[in-house]
Design a protein around this motif. Structure first.
Motif, PDB file in Angstrom:
ATOM      1  N   GLY A   1       0.717  -0.959   0.062  1.00  0.00           N
ATOM      2  CA  GLY A   1      -0.133  -0.076   0.026  1.00  0.00           C
ATOM      3  C   GLY A   1       0.998   1.231   0.018  1.00  0.00           C
ATOM      4  N   ILE A   2       1.860   1.279   0.784  1.00  0.00           N
ATOM      5  CA  ILE A   2       2.824   2.526   0.813  1.00  0.00           C
ATOM      6  C   ILE A   2       3.385   2.663  -0.290  1.00  0.00           C
ATOM      7  CG2 ILE A   2       5.127   3.302   1.879  1.00  0.00           C
ATOM      8  CD1 ILE A   2       3.862   1.910   4.553  1.00  0.00           C
ATOM      9  N   VAL A   3       4.030   1.407  -1.083  1.00  0.00           N
ATOM     10  CA  VAL A   3       4.569   1.826  -2.426  1.00  0.00           C
ATOM     11  C   VAL A   3       3.757   2.275  -3.414  1.00  0.00           C
ATOM     12  CG1 VAL A   3       5.474   0.473  -4.432  1.00  0.00           C
ATOM     13  CG2 VAL A   3       6.380  -0.104  -1.881  1.00  0.00           C
ATOM     14  N   GLU A   4       2.442   1.718  -3.279  1.00  0.00           N
ATOM     15  CA  GLU A   4       1.526   2.200  -4.576  1.00  0.00           C
ATOM     16  C   GLU A   4       1.116   3.535  -4.310  1.00  0.00           C
ATOM     17  OE1 GLU A   4      -2.850   0.647  -5.804  1.00  0.00           O
ATOM     18  OE2 GLU A   4      -2.384   0.332  -3.796  1.00  0.00           O
ATOM     19  N   GLN A   5       0.836   4.222  -2.845  1.00  0.00           N
ATOM     20  CA  GLN A   5       0.821   5.463  -2.685  1.00  0.00           C
ATOM     21  C   GLN A   5       1.966   6.357  -2.906  1.00  0.00           C
ATOM     22  OE1 GLN A   5      -2.528   6.743  -2.396  1.00  0.00           O
ATOM     23  NE2 GLN A   5      -2.860   4.709  -2.786  1.00  0.00           N
ATOM     24  N   ALA A   6       3.237   5.961  -2.270  1.00  0.00           N
ATOM     25  CA  ALA A   6       4.365   6.967  -2.029  1.00  0.00           C
ATOM     26  C   ALA A   6       5.510   6.763  -3.274  1.00  0.00           C
ATOM     27  CB  ALA A   6       4.916   6.917  -0.699  1.00  0.00           C
ATOM     28  N   TYR A   7       5.507   5.786  -3.923  1.00  0.00           N
ATOM     29  CA  TYR A   7       6.792   5.618  -4.904  1.00  0.00           C
ATOM     30  C   TYR A   7       6.725   6.489  -6.164  1.00  0.00           C
ATOM     31  CZ  TYR A   7      10.085   3.319  -7.750  1.00  0.00           C
ATOM     32  OH  TYR A   7      11.485   3.168  -8.376  1.00  0.00           O
ATOM     33  N   VAL A   8       7.648   7.085  -6.413  1.00  0.00           N
ATOM     34  CA  VAL A   8       7.905   8.136  -7.214  1.00  0.00           C
ATOM     35  C   VAL A   8       7.134   8.236  -8.606  1.00  0.00           C
ATOM     36  CG1 VAL A   8       9.971   7.317  -8.350  1.00  0.00           C
ATOM     37  CG2 VAL A   8       9.493   9.675  -8.227  1.00  0.00           C
ATOM     38  N   VAL A   9       6.859   6.970  -9.271  1.00  0.00           N
ATOM     39  CA  VAL A   9       6.066   6.689 -10.356  1.00  0.00           C
ATOM     40  C   VAL A   9       4.942   5.967 -10.034  1.00  0.00           C
ATOM     41  CG1 VAL A   9       7.833   7.404 -11.934  1.00  0.00           C
ATOM     42  CG2 VAL A   9       7.907   5.174 -11.166  1.00  0.00           C
ATOM     43  N   PRO A  10       3.914   5.626 -10.885  1.00  0.00           N
ATOM     44  CA  PRO A  10       2.894   4.738 -10.817  1.00  0.00           C
ATOM     45  C   PRO A  10       3.465   3.216 -10.858  1.00  0.00           C
ATOM     46  CG  PRO A  10       2.258   6.356 -12.021  1.00  0.00           C
ATOM     47  CD  PRO A  10       3.668   6.584 -11.935  1.00  0.00           C
ATOM     48  N   VAL A  11       3.250   2.227 -10.212  1.00  0.00           N
ATOM     49  CA  VAL A  11       3.463   0.940 -10.042  1.00  0.00           C
ATOM     50  C   VAL A  11       2.693   0.199 -10.643  1.00  0.00           C
ATOM     51  CG1 VAL A  11       5.231   1.234  -8.145  1.00  0.00           C
ATOM     52  CG2 VAL A  11       2.885   0.610  -7.612  1.00  0.00           C
ATOM     53  N   ASP A  12       3.190  -1.238 -11.290  1.00  0.00           N
ATOM     54  CA  ASP A  12       2.333  -2.258 -11.517  1.00  0.00           C
ATOM     55  C   ASP A  12       2.164  -3.292 -10.479  1.00  0.00           C
ATOM     56  OD1 ASP A  12       1.353  -4.699 -12.544  1.00  0.00           O
ATOM     57  OD2 ASP A  12       2.114  -4.259 -14.523  1.00  0.00           O
ATOM     58  N   ASN A  13       1.132  -3.364  -9.586  1.00  0.00           N
ATOM     59  CA  ASN A  13       1.036  -4.020  -8.604  1.00  0.00           C
ATOM     60  C   ASN A  13       1.228  -5.385  -8.751  1.00  0.00           C
ATOM     61  OD1 ASN A  13       0.818  -2.075  -6.545  1.00  0.00           O
ATOM     62  ND2 ASN A  13      -1.345  -2.163  -6.524  1.00  0.00           N
ATOM     63  N   LYS A  14       0.521  -6.174  -9.922  1.00  0.00           N
ATOM     64  CA  LYS A  14       0.862  -7.415 -10.413  1.00  0.00           C
ATOM     65  C   LYS A  14       2.526  -7.804 -10.481  1.00  0.00           C
ATOM     66  CE  LYS A  14      -0.483 -10.580 -13.882  1.00  0.00           C
ATOM     67  NZ  LYS A  14       0.768 -11.203 -14.583  1.00  0.00           N
TER      68      LYS A  14
ATOM     69  N   LEU B   1       4.574  -6.344  -9.055  1.00  0.00           N
ATOM     70  CA  LEU B   1       5.297  -6.253  -7.692  1.00  0.00           C
ATOM     71  C   LEU B   1       5.233  -7.191  -7.026  1.00  0.00           C
ATOM     72  CD1 LEU B   1       6.775  -3.747  -6.427  1.00  0.00           C
ATOM     73  CD2 LEU B   1       4.819  -3.198  -5.164  1.00  0.00           C
ATOM     74  N   ILE B   2       4.145  -7.634  -6.991  1.00  0.00           N
ATOM     75  CA  ILE B   2       3.579  -8.743  -6.158  1.00  0.00           C
ATOM     76  C   ILE B   2       4.385 -10.174  -6.725  1.00  0.00           C
ATOM     77  CG2 ILE B   2       1.896 -10.430  -5.401  1.00  0.00           C
ATOM     78  CD1 ILE B   2       0.119  -7.894  -5.153  1.00  0.00           C
ATOM     79  N   GLU B   3       4.544 -10.308  -8.238  1.00  0.00           N
ATOM     80  CA  GLU B   3       5.072 -11.492  -8.380  1.00  0.00           C
ATOM     81  C   GLU B   3       6.591 -11.629  -8.187  1.00  0.00           C
ATOM     82  OE1 GLU B   3       4.433 -11.649 -12.700  1.00  0.00           O
ATOM     83  OE2 GLU B   3       2.361 -12.548 -12.677  1.00  0.00           O
ATOM     84  N   ALA B   4       7.264 -10.410  -8.152  1.00  0.00           N
ATOM     85  CA  ALA B   4       8.652 -10.359  -7.827  1.00  0.00           C
ATOM     86  C   ALA B   4       8.735 -10.598  -6.408  1.00  0.00           C
ATOM     87  CB  ALA B   4       9.060  -8.798  -8.077  1.00  0.00           C
ATOM     88  N   ALA B   5       7.957 -10.279  -5.349  1.00  0.00           N
ATOM     89  CA  ALA B   5       7.833 -10.617  -4.182  1.00  0.00           C
ATOM     90  C   ALA B   5       7.595 -11.889  -3.935  1.00  0.00           C
ATOM     91  CB  ALA B   5       6.976 -10.076  -3.363  1.00  0.00           C
ATOM     92  N   LEU B   6       6.933 -12.787  -4.639  1.00  0.00           N
ATOM     93  CA  LEU B   6       6.662 -14.253  -4.708  1.00  0.00           C
ATOM     94  C   LEU B   6       8.019 -14.928  -5.186  1.00  0.00           C
ATOM     95  CD1 LEU B   6       3.114 -14.456  -6.273  1.00  0.00           C
ATOM     96  CD2 LEU B   6       3.831 -14.937  -3.796  1.00  0.00           C
ATOM     97  N   SER B   7       8.671 -14.409  -6.097  1.00  0.00           N
ATOM     98  CA  SER B   7       9.537 -14.871  -6.714  1.00  0.00           C
ATOM     99  C   SER B   7      11.008 -14.580  -5.668  1.00  0.00           C
ATOM    100  CB  SER B   7      10.157 -14.238  -7.888  1.00  0.00           C
ATOM    101  OG  SER B   7      11.457 -14.665  -8.298  1.00  0.00           O
ATOM    102  N   GLY B   8      11.214 -13.356  -4.878  1.00  0.00           N
ATOM    103  CA  GLY B   8      11.933 -13.515  -3.854  1.00  0.00           C
ATOM    104  C   GLY B   8      11.662 -14.469  -2.731  1.00  0.00           C
ATOM    105  N   MET B   9      10.494 -14.575  -2.340  1.00  0.00           N
ATOM    106  CA  MET B   9      10.274 -15.324  -1.224  1.00  0.00           C
ATOM    107  C   MET B   9      10.777 -16.901  -1.674  1.00  0.00           C
ATOM    108  SD  MET B   9       6.553 -16.165   0.397  1.00  0.00           S
ATOM    109  CE  MET B   9       5.839 -16.878  -1.003  1.00  0.00           C
ATOM    110  N   MET B  10      10.431 -17.514  -2.721  1.00  0.00           N
ATOM    111  CA  MET B  10      10.877 -18.846  -3.143  1.00  0.00           C
ATOM    112  C   MET B  10      12.345 -19.078  -3.259  1.00  0.00           C
ATOM    113  SD  MET B  10       7.915 -19.995  -2.946  1.00  0.00           S
ATOM    114  CE  MET B  10       8.247 -21.910  -3.502  1.00  0.00           C
ATOM    115  N   THR B  11      12.921 -18.057  -3.986  1.00  0.00           N
ATOM    116  CA  THR B  11      14.437 -18.342  -4.160  1.00  0.00           C
ATOM    117  C   THR B  11      15.266 -18.034  -2.675  1.00  0.00           C
ATOM    118  OG1 THR B  11      14.549 -15.895  -4.793  1.00  0.00           O
ATOM    119  CG2 THR B  11      14.341 -17.375  -6.527  1.00  0.00           C
ATOM    120  N   ALA B  12      14.461 -17.394  -1.831  1.00  0.00           N
ATOM    121  CA  ALA B  12      15.179 -17.225  -0.456  1.00  0.00           C
ATOM    122  C   ALA B  12      15.148 -18.774   0.264  1.00  0.00           C
ATOM    123  CB  ALA B  12      14.240 -16.387   0.290  1.00  0.00           C
TER     124      ALA B  12
END
Length: 457
Positions: free
Chosen positions: A42-55, A57-68
């Motif tokens: 939510g913070i990234v969506e509201q405060a990041y310097v340019v609009p973000v693609d939440n899809k 963003l979340i896929e990258a988070a899922l990828s990071g979680m698994m590769t950890a």
């Protein structure tokens, strides 16, 4: 029925459904952390310097979680999941690389035989540093795979880093990679069987190749099974290949998190070679399913293993589709696999009965560190579960010197010598002129200090 895929870069099981997994983290704490994740999005969506693609963003988070978790667990976006299913059928469009991730960089486990990458001289251990001039650092295996794949006939510019050399930029033209996993030919009195990968067709293709060799050479006296630079594939195919040379006995077992999570796979009666001597060729590009075959035939004393210690990937991954694949899938490590003797290959690999480097360059790699191209190099790799460790830096027993013909394959020549000796290493002819031979187990100067450019005697 599940299909187990043990590719060096992404060993997977196709099929199945998501199952509930208990966590060691208390439930309330888990919910709190999930709320934290939502707050961050939510913070990234509201405060990041340019609009973000939440899809994304979340896929990258899922990828990071698994590769950890470990180098082989990952999140597959819907396109990547579709590509995986297409690839295991034995045909796809791309450049022909088996890759994995290490320390934020994507590394080549092996190029596929006769692929654009192989023709361009790409080798096991090469690191992909940039694609079309864009830095590849930090990209996942799935992201790099997506960039490398494309329409047949189109080209892509890739820069590779190789140990001790300057960066090398290569233009690769994509082809239809129609994988013939097994090829065979007659070599003098013997049959040569090359298995480049393990897919749905491998067992059938191996049977056909053996039958063709026997028809061409009725008096064939033995076989070389070449698994060098074979990054893996379907577990079922590895079982089929092992079974082709065995009459009975366990081929491999896989053991999961709980003591009762054990599956064993055994050979059926019928040795397609009639019990003739077999030599298996391996190197540090031989991973996963290749190691199952080499380990099974070695443990049953059915084959002599020649070459260099294999990669050491002894874990099994399960692909769990998310909403029937609409949201992609998770590839998650669920078990380790063990050879018939009960040895875990994870981080250790299969050691050859006769250690032979293909070139002086390979000998130098092993003399510096046997970890350079291995599972043991990954900081997040699972341990072996049996307390054993991979053999450290040492001088390979044999390596071709300057006098050995450059157009000949020294490892294959020695494999044929072993067959001429009936598989008995005590009767093996001496190494030919021009070969550097060290004492068995000879060590390099230091794990941290490179040996000299010339292999020591």
């Amino acid at each position: 029925m599940r299909k187990l895929l043990l590719v060096g870069c992404a060993a997977l099981v196709l099929g199945g459904s998501a199952a509930a997994v208990s966590s060691q983290t208390p439930r309330n704490e888990t919910f709190r952390l999930l709320e934290l994740f939502g707050d961050v999005v939510g913070i990234v969506e509201q405060a990041y310097v340019v609009p973000v693609d939440n899809k994304k963003l979340i896929e990258a988070a899922l990828s990071g979680m698994m590769t950890a978790l470990d180098p082989h667990s990952n999140y597959l976006a819907p396109d990547s999941y579709g590509d995986l299913r297409e690839r295991t059928s034995g045909e796809y469009s791309g450049v022909g690389l088996t890759i994995t991730s290490e320390g934020g960089m994507v590394k080549v486990i092996s190029p596929m035989d006769d692929s654009p990458a192989a023709k361009a001289g790409v080798q096991a251990g090469d690191v992909i540093s940039s694609i079309e001039g864009q830095n590849a650092s930090g990209l996942t295996v799935s992201q790099v795979s997506e960039k490398l794949r494309g329409t047949v006939g189109t080209s892509i510019k890739v820069t590779f880093l190789r140990d001790g050399e300057e960066p090398r930029e290569v233009v690769l033209t994509r082809e239809l990679i129609k994988i013939q996993s097994v090829t065979g030919r007659v070599e003098g009195d013997f049959g040569y069987l090359r298995v480049s990968t393990f897919n749905e067709n491998t067992g059938r293709e191996l049977s056909e190749a053996i039958a063709k060799i026997r028809a061409e050479k009725p008096g064939v006296k033995g076989y070389v099974l070449d698994l060098r630079n074979n990054g893996g594939g379907l577990l079922n195919a590895a079982i089929d290949v092992s079974d082709a040379f065995l009459e009975r006995g366990e081929i491999v077992s896989q053991r999961g998190r709980k003591p009762d999570q054990i599956q064993r796979y055994s050979a059926k009666p019928g040795d397609l070679t009639g019990g003739l001597p077999v030599v298996v060729l391996i190197n540090y590009g031989s991973a996963s399913a290749s190691e199952i075959v080499a380990g099974a035939l070695k443990d049953h004393q059915r084959a002599t293993v020649v070459g260099l210690t294999s990669f050491g990937k002894g874990s099994v991954q399960t692909v769990i589709p998310l909403r029937q694949g609409q949201d992609g899938a998770l590839s998650i490590t669920t078990a380790r696999y063990y050879t018939p003797s009960g040895a875990s290959i994870q981080k250790i690999g299969i050691e050859p009965d006769l250690e032979v480097a293909r070139s002086e360059a390979e000998a130098r790699i092993v003399s510096r560190s046997s970890f350079i191209y291995s599972e043991a190099a990954y900081a997040t790799a699972l341990d072996s579960s049996i307390g054993a460790e991979r053999k450290g830096a040492h001088i390979p027993h044999e390596a071709p010197g300057d006098k050995f013909p450059k157009d000949k394959d020294y490892q294959l020549e020695r494999a044929l010598d072993v067959l001429r000796a009936g598989g008995d290493l005590s009767k093996l002819s001496a190494a030919p002129e021009g070969i550097v031979v060290s004492e068995p187990g000879a060590k390099a100067k230091s794990e941290d200090t490179p040996a000299s450019d010339e292999p020591q005697q």
